[in-house]
Structures are given as C-alpha cells and as structure tokens.
Design a protein around this motif. Structure first.
Motif, PDB file in Angstrom:
ATOM      1  N   HIS A   1      42.771  45.581  44.703  1.00 17.44           N
ATOM      2  CA  HIS A   1      43.215  45.711  43.313  1.00 17.44           C
ATOM      3  C   HIS A   1      42.302  44.887  42.405  1.00 17.44           C
ATOM      4  O   HIS A   1      41.894  43.787  42.757  1.00 17.44           O
ATOM      5  CB  HIS A   1      44.664  45.198  43.221  1.00 17.44           C
ATOM      6  CG  HIS A   1      45.191  45.073  41.823  1.00 17.44           C
ATOM      7  ND1 HIS A   1      45.321  43.853  41.177  1.00 17.44           N
ATOM      8  CD2 HIS A   1      45.619  46.014  40.938  1.00 17.44           C
ATOM      9  CE1 HIS A   1      45.826  44.057  39.963  1.00 17.44           C
ATOM     10  NE2 HIS A   1      46.021  45.354  39.795  1.00 17.44           N
ATOM     11  N   ILE A   2      41.972  45.473  41.236  1.00 14.09           N
ATOM     12  CA  ILE A   2      41.191  44.758  40.221  1.00 14.09           C
ATOM     13  C   ILE A   2      42.118  44.436  39.055  1.00 14.09           C
ATOM     14  O   ILE A   2      42.827  45.315  38.559  1.00 14.09           O
ATOM     15  CB  ILE A   2      40.043  45.622  39.639  1.00 14.09           C
ATOM     16  CG1 ILE A   2      39.220  46.284  40.739  1.00 14.09           C
ATOM     17  CG2 ILE A   2      39.157  44.794  38.706  1.00 14.09           C
ATOM     18  CD1 ILE A   2      38.240  47.350  40.222  1.00 14.09           C
ATOM     19  N   LEU A   3      42.108  43.179  38.606  1.00 14.55           N
ATOM     20  CA  LEU A   3      42.844  42.816  37.396  1.00 14.55           C
ATOM     21  C   LEU A   3      41.835  42.616  36.267  1.00 14.55           C
ATOM     22  O   LEU A   3      40.985  41.717  36.330  1.00 14.55           O
ATOM     23  CB  LEU A   3      43.641  41.515  37.635  1.00 14.55           C
ATOM     24  CG  LEU A   3      44.410  40.997  36.420  1.00 14.55           C
ATOM     25  CD1 LEU A   3      45.473  41.992  35.965  1.00 14.55           C
ATOM     26  CD2 LEU A   3      45.046  39.640  36.730  1.00 14.55           C
TER      27      LEU A   3
ATOM     28  N   ILE B   1      41.203  52.286  45.307  1.00 19.60           N
ATOM     29  CA  ILE B   1      41.092  50.994  44.615  1.00 19.60           C
ATOM     30  C   ILE B   1      41.986  51.050  43.372  1.00 19.60           C
ATOM     31  O   ILE B   1      41.882  51.969  42.568  1.00 19.60           O
ATOM     32  CB  ILE B   1      39.621  50.691  44.251  1.00 19.60           C
ATOM     33  CG1 ILE B   1      38.812  50.493  45.540  1.00 19.60           C
ATOM     34  CG2 ILE B   1      39.524  49.457  43.351  1.00 19.60           C
ATOM     35  CD1 ILE B   1      37.323  50.322  45.339  1.00 19.60           C
ATOM     36  N   GLU B   2      42.890  50.064  43.263  1.00 16.84           N
ATOM     37  CA  GLU B   2      43.844  50.059  42.148  1.00 16.84           C
ATOM     38  C   GLU B   2      43.378  49.096  41.064  1.00 16.84           C
ATOM     39  O   GLU B   2      42.588  48.203  41.332  1.00 16.84           O
ATOM     40  CB  GLU B   2      45.216  49.550  42.625  1.00 16.84           C
ATOM     41  CG  GLU B   2      45.815  50.307  43.783  1.00 16.84           C
ATOM     42  CD  GLU B   2      46.953  49.494  44.430  1.00 16.84           C
ATOM     43  OE1 GLU B   2      47.476  48.546  43.802  1.00 16.84           O
ATOM     44  OE2 GLU B   2      47.289  49.830  45.574  1.00 16.84           O
TER      45      GLU B   2
ATOM     46  N   LYS C   1      41.643  41.449  44.507  1.00 19.13           N
ATOM     47  CA  LYS C   1      40.425  40.873  45.095  1.00 19.13           C
ATOM     48  C   LYS C   1      39.409  40.499  44.021  1.00 19.13           C
ATOM     49  O   LYS C   1      38.517  39.698  44.264  1.00 19.13           O
ATOM     50  CB  LYS C   1      39.774  41.884  46.063  1.00 19.13           C
ATOM     51  CG  LYS C   1      40.560  42.083  47.341  1.00 19.13           C
ATOM     52  CD  LYS C   1      40.390  40.892  48.287  1.00 19.13           C
ATOM     53  CE  LYS C   1      41.533  40.779  49.279  1.00 19.13           C
ATOM     54  NZ  LYS C   1      41.745  41.989  50.076  1.00 19.13           N
ATOM     55  N   LEU C   2      39.553  41.159  42.844  1.00 22.70           N
ATOM     56  CA  LEU C   2      38.574  40.930  41.784  1.00 22.70           C
ATOM     57  C   LEU C   2      39.310  40.764  40.463  1.00 22.70           C
ATOM     58  O   LEU C   2      40.162  41.585  40.115  1.00 22.70           O
ATOM     59  CB  LEU C   2      37.612  42.124  41.710  1.00 22.70           C
ATOM     60  CG  LEU C   2      36.517  42.097  40.639  1.00 22.70           C
ATOM     61  CD1 LEU C   2      35.533  40.951  40.875  1.00 22.70           C
ATOM     62  CD2 LEU C   2      35.759  43.434  40.611  1.00 22.70           C
ATOM     63  N   VAL C   3      38.992  39.674  39.741  1.00 23.81           N
ATOM     64  CA  VAL C   3      39.522  39.485  38.395  1.00 23.81           C
ATOM     65  C   VAL C   3      38.350  39.656  37.442  1.00 23.81           C
ATOM     66  O   VAL C   3      37.357  38.927  37.535  1.00 23.81           O
ATOM     67  CB  VAL C   3      40.196  38.106  38.231  1.00 23.81           C
ATOM     68  CG1 VAL C   3      40.661  37.904  36.792  1.00 23.81           C
ATOM     69  CG2 VAL C   3      41.377  37.978  39.191  1.00 23.81           C
ATOM     70  N   TRP C   4      38.439  40.669  36.591  1.00 26.54           N
ATOM     71  CA  TRP C   4      37.328  41.036  35.718  1.00 26.54           C
ATOM     72  C   TRP C   4      37.607  40.535  34.303  1.00 26.54           C
ATOM     73  O   TRP C   4      38.607  40.907  33.701  1.00 26.54           O
ATOM     74  CB  TRP C   4      37.147  42.561  35.705  1.00 26.54           C
ATOM     75  CG  TRP C   4      35.897  42.949  35.004  1.00 26.54           C
ATOM     76  CD1 TRP C   4      35.736  43.144  33.660  1.00 26.54           C
ATOM     77  CD2 TRP C   4      34.616  43.153  35.598  1.00 26.54           C
ATOM     78  NE1 TRP C   4      34.422  43.444  33.391  1.00 26.54           N
ATOM     79  CE2 TRP C   4      33.717  43.464  34.554  1.00 26.54           C
ATOM     80  CE3 TRP C   4      34.141  43.103  36.915  1.00 26.54           C
ATOM     81  CZ2 TRP C   4      32.361  43.723  34.785  1.00 26.54           C
ATOM     82  CZ3 TRP C   4      32.798  43.367  37.139  1.00 26.54           C
ATOM     83  CH2 TRP C   4      31.930  43.671  36.085  1.00 26.54           C
ATOM     84  N   LEU C   5      36.725  39.702  33.798  1.00 29.77           N
ATOM     85  CA  LEU C   5      36.946  39.062  32.496  1.00 29.77           C
ATOM     86  C   LEU C   5      35.957  39.573  31.455  1.00 29.77           C
ATOM     87  O   LEU C   5      34.827  39.955  31.789  1.00 29.77           O
ATOM     88  CB  LEU C   5      36.773  37.537  32.628  1.00 29.77           C
ATOM     89  CG  LEU C   5      37.485  36.853  33.795  1.00 29.77           C
ATOM     90  CD1 LEU C   5      37.035  35.401  33.911  1.00 29.77           C
ATOM     91  CD2 LEU C   5      38.991  36.915  33.592  1.00 29.77           C
ATOM     92  N   GLU C   6      36.378  39.544  30.209  1.00 26.06           N
ATOM     93  CA  GLU C   6      35.446  39.796  29.114  1.00 26.06           C
ATOM     94  C   GLU C   6      35.820  38.823  28.000  1.00 26.06           C
ATOM     95  O   GLU C   6      36.936  38.860  27.480  1.00 26.06           O
ATOM     96  CB  GLU C   6      35.531  41.260  28.653  1.00 26.06           C
ATOM     97  CG  GLU C   6      34.328  41.668  27.827  1.00 26.06           C
ATOM     98  CD  GLU C   6      34.223  43.175  27.576  1.00 26.06           C
ATOM     99  OE1 GLU C   6      34.441  43.968  28.515  1.00 26.06           O
ATOM    100  OE2 GLU C   6      33.920  43.539  26.432  1.00 26.06           O
TER     101      GLU C   6
ATOM    102  N   ALA D   1      40.753  35.350  44.786  1.00 26.81           N
ATOM    103  CA  ALA D   1      40.063  36.498  44.181  1.00 26.81           C
ATOM    104  C   ALA D   1      38.694  36.071  43.647  1.00 26.81           C
ATOM    105  O   ALA D   1      38.491  34.920  43.265  1.00 26.81           O
ATOM    106  CB  ALA D   1      40.903  37.081  43.048  1.00 26.81           C
ATOM    107  N   ILE D   2      37.776  37.030  43.619  1.00 29.27           N
ATOM    108  CA  ILE D   2      36.457  36.816  43.022  1.00 29.27           C
ATOM    109  C   ILE D   2      36.587  37.064  41.521  1.00 29.27           C
ATOM    110  O   ILE D   2      37.313  37.964  41.103  1.00 29.27           O
ATOM    111  CB  ILE D   2      35.444  37.804  43.650  1.00 29.27           C
ATOM    112  CG1 ILE D   2      35.260  37.494  45.135  1.00 29.27           C
ATOM    113  CG2 ILE D   2      34.105  37.776  42.917  1.00 29.27           C
ATOM    114  CD1 ILE D   2      34.615  38.644  45.901  1.00 29.27           C
ATOM    115  N   THR D   3      35.886  36.253  40.704  1.00 27.45           N
ATOM    116  CA  THR D   3      35.897  36.501  39.257  1.00 27.45           C
ATOM    117  C   THR D   3      34.528  36.991  38.805  1.00 27.45           C
ATOM    118  O   THR D   3      33.500  36.513  39.265  1.00 27.45           O
ATOM    119  CB  THR D   3      36.225  35.224  38.465  1.00 27.45           C
ATOM    120  OG1 THR D   3      35.468  34.141  39.000  1.00 27.45           O
ATOM    121  CG2 THR D   3      37.695  34.913  38.503  1.00 27.45           C
ATOM    122  N   SER D   4      34.556  37.957  37.888  1.00 26.20           N
ATOM    123  CA  SER D   4      33.321  38.472  37.307  1.00 26.20           C
ATOM    124  C   SER D   4      33.539  38.576  35.809  1.00 26.20           C
ATOM    125  O   SER D   4      34.623  38.955  35.367  1.00 26.20           O
ATOM    126  CB  SER D   4      33.025  39.848  37.911  1.00 26.20           C
ATOM    127  OG  SER D   4      31.805  40.342  37.418  1.00 26.20           O
TER     128      SER D   4
END
Ligand SMILES: *Cc1c(COP(=O)(O)O)cnc(C)c1O
Length: 383
Positions: free
Chosen positions: A103-105, A126-127, A148-153, A177-180
């Motif tokens: 899951h991506i947040l 992939i959710e 698994k991934l936290v996506w930031l802007e 979780a990995i952050t990007s």
C-alpha cells in the motif's frame, strides 16, 4: 531566503574530471550508445558491475553521471539516477520497491499523474490512499499494516500546503515504511529532504533544474541500498533513461540555478503579496504565508490564488485577459505561465481534491514583478 554557498559552488563548477593542461569549461557531451573495452576480461569485469562502469548508455554515461553527481551532492544523498522524465523517476521508485499486496500512502496534494500511475497499479495489486489532512496524527491513523511507501509532496500540488516533513518521515520510518518526496517545487536549493530523514527525493528536472522549458527530465536521489533495488529492477529494465545531450542541457541550466531561484523567490513573493490585498482575490496559497514544514530555506515562483466567487467562467475570463503570462501546463522556466485545474465540467473532481472552483496557478518567470502585476491588474479590470 538562504542558499548554501557550497550549493552555489556545486552548481557553477562544471567539470567532472580534472586533467592536466587546458580543459574545456563545459562538460563534454559523450554521445555514444556503448563503450568498447581493450580485452574480453576487462569487458566482463565492467559488465558485472554495470551501474558503476561505462558499458552501455542505457546503464551509465559520463555526461549523465556528471549531472547525477551534482544532484546527489546538492541533495546530501549518496546516489542519484537521472531519468528521461520526472514521471519515469516516480515510476522507478514505485515499481522498483513495491510488490502486489503493498500500500502507498500519498500525503498532501500530489502531482496528478503520480496518482494516476497508482490507480493503474491497482491492476497489479498495489493499493493506495490519498491523505489531505496533514497533522502527524492524521498520518499515523492513515498508515496500514501493508503501507510500504509514504509519498510526500511539500509544498503540495495546486494548493501549496506544507507540513512537518521531519515529523512525518519519522512516523513512517517507525512504521517500517520507505518515504519518498517530490522536491521539484523547492529545487535542491530550498529544501534538503534527506537531511530531514526522508529516504528518497525525486525531481521533475523539467522544471527548475532545467529552467529553460527545453528539456523533459527527472531524477531520484537516495541511499546505496534503495538505489541498488531501484537500479536493478526499474532503471535498467524500464529504460526511461536520460540522453547525454539532455543531461548536458541540465548541467548548463544548473549553472544559473542559484540566481534563477533567488529571482523566482523575490518576484513570486512580490506578486503573491500584491494579490493578497486585491478585492478580486479570495485567498492566496503561497507557502510563505503559512509555512509549517520548517524545511524550506526559500520559496520558488509557483503558487495559486482563488478568484472571489469565481468558477469556470471567471477563471476563463481572467486567463484569457492576461497578455504576458502564457497559458500552459508546465512551470519553472524563465517565462511566466498560468494554469488551472478548473474545467467546465469537473466540479466533482475539484471537490474530491478540495480544490476551490476559482483556483488559478501562476508560475512566476523572469519578466519582472512589476510587468506581471500590471498584466494581472489589467486582466482583473477587464473582467
Ligand atoms: C511536472 C511534474 C512531475 C513530472 O515530471 P515530468 O518531467 O513532466 O515527467 C512530477 N512532479 C511535479 C510536482 C511536477 O510538477
């Protein structure tokens, strides 16, 4: 505004390998698809570590590498890979690191095509969720066991809202979780996400890094472990590479990045402050007016405002009344641009994203703040 003097040195210095004798001031364009080796053994040795050797330009190329070293240094990261577009860098992160069931947040308003990519990846199991509430507690609540991934802007697309990047990176790390982060808006000069504990910083180099609206490119900066996974699974096999000539255009653009960013900062603020006092304007969304991130050392030239009681018709009238701002979708170049998410028939979409119906985005270029203010004023007057 503050730019690290070391960053200015990195941007200006344009020679990767010093050699004795006279040297070219600019990095040479190594326009080749492959590199030949004197013996088979040397070839095999290089080929087994293709990410570190010049073997084939889909893997590594000296001109592209010069750009990557510069971006890694500016972002305080271990490694950088350049891509043929910003969305190629985003795809490489997601497809290189996630698998079915993950899951991506997404935290904050996110670049539209990145969300569309997440939507298409539902087909592969992939959710994802988009979170527009930006307090650390909101993020804690929105994390799932399979995130698994936290996506930031930061600041976010269109509304330019900011949040505490370090606090949210910390919550994600504790969750495993990995952050990007999408760092295109701030450029590597005004925000150093890796210093705040973010794992991956990505750029649409099409915007400020290139800066002249003449190249489409992307990059990601991260540590050696994550880079290895991304390189093996997504970079080499998806083929979204940057070409040597485009890398050279970016190297050239970066030599003026510090002066361009100072100008975008100053002129963007002047136009935003002027708009704040106008009766035609309901609100101005510029991070300077509400910076909760604590990470920005300057502001670029992209922000938005809302036309008071405005909807599609008022937005269209205002945009068509502008003479100096060009109508177009990108940003970060020397020319000023205007754009809007508003269309005649997309109220449901705007509401789902919490975008006001009269929202207008400006990218402030280098025409001069007075000229741009005059242009906006004359468009308001003709409405
Ligand atoms: C333009 C943009 C991208 C995508 O970059 P491309 O180079 O167009 O592929 C990603 N993120 C943001 C914030 C952008 O504005």
């Amino acid at each position: 505004m503050r730019i690290d003097p070391e960053d200015i040195r990195i941007c200006l210095e344009d020679h990767p390998a010093r050699q004795p004798g006279p040297e070219s001031m600019a990095t040479p364009i190594v326009q080749t698809s492959l590199f030949a080796y004197p013996t088979f053994d040397e070839f095999v040795e290089a080929h087994t570590a293709e990410s570190r050797n010049y073997v084939y330009t889909r893997g590594q190329n000296p001109t592209v590498e010069a750009l990557e070293k510069k971006l890694a240094a500016l972002e305080h990261g271990e490694m950088c890979k350049a891509f043929g577009s910003g969305i190629a860098a985003i795809s490489a992160v997601i497809m290189g690191l996630l698998k079915s069931g993950d899951h991506i947040l997404f935290v904050n308003h996110t670049y539209g095509p990145a969300l569309k990519l997440a939507k298409t990846l539902e087909r592969f199991g992939i959710e994802h969720t988009l979170l527009l509430d930006l307090e650390p507690e909101d993020v804690t609540r929105a994390l799932q066991p399979n995130t698994k991934l936290v996506w930031l802007e930061n600041p976010g697309t269109m509304m330019f809202r900011t949040f505490d990047v370090a606090a949210i990176a910390d919550i994600a790390r504790k969750h495993g979780a990995i952050t990007s982060i999408d760092n295109s808006w701030a450029s590597p000069l005004f925000q150093k996400p890796i210093d705040c504990g973010v794992d991956i910083s990505i750029h649409s180099a099409t915007k400020y890094i290139g800066g002249h609206s003449d190249v489409v490119a992307g990059a990601l900066i991260t540590n050696a472990i994550l880079m290895d996974a991304i390189y093996q699974r997504a970079f080499m096999l998806h083929g979204g590479i940057l070409h040597p000539f485009d890398a050279w255009l970016l190297l050239r653009g970066m030599r003026t990045l510090p002066v361009r960013m100072q100008q975008h900062h100053a002129d963007g603020l002047r136009v935003a402050e002027w708009l704040r006092d106008r009766k035609e304007v309901a609100a101005v969304h510029h991070p300077a007016f509400c910076d909760r991130s604590k990470t920005l050392t300057g502001y670029s030239g992209v922000f938005s405002f809302e036309i008071a009681n405005g909807g599609f018709n008022e937005v269209r009238k205002f945009i068509d009344g502008l003479k100096r701002f060009r109508i177009g979708i990108s940003w970060g170049g020397v020319e000023s641009l205007v754009a809007t998410p508003t269309r005649a028939d997309n109220v449901e979409y705007l509401d789902s994203q919490r975008f006001p119906h009269g929202l207008i985005r400006l990218s402030i270029g280098h025409e001069g703040a007075d000229q741009l203010i005059e242009d906006i004023e004359s468009s308001f007057d003709s409405m």
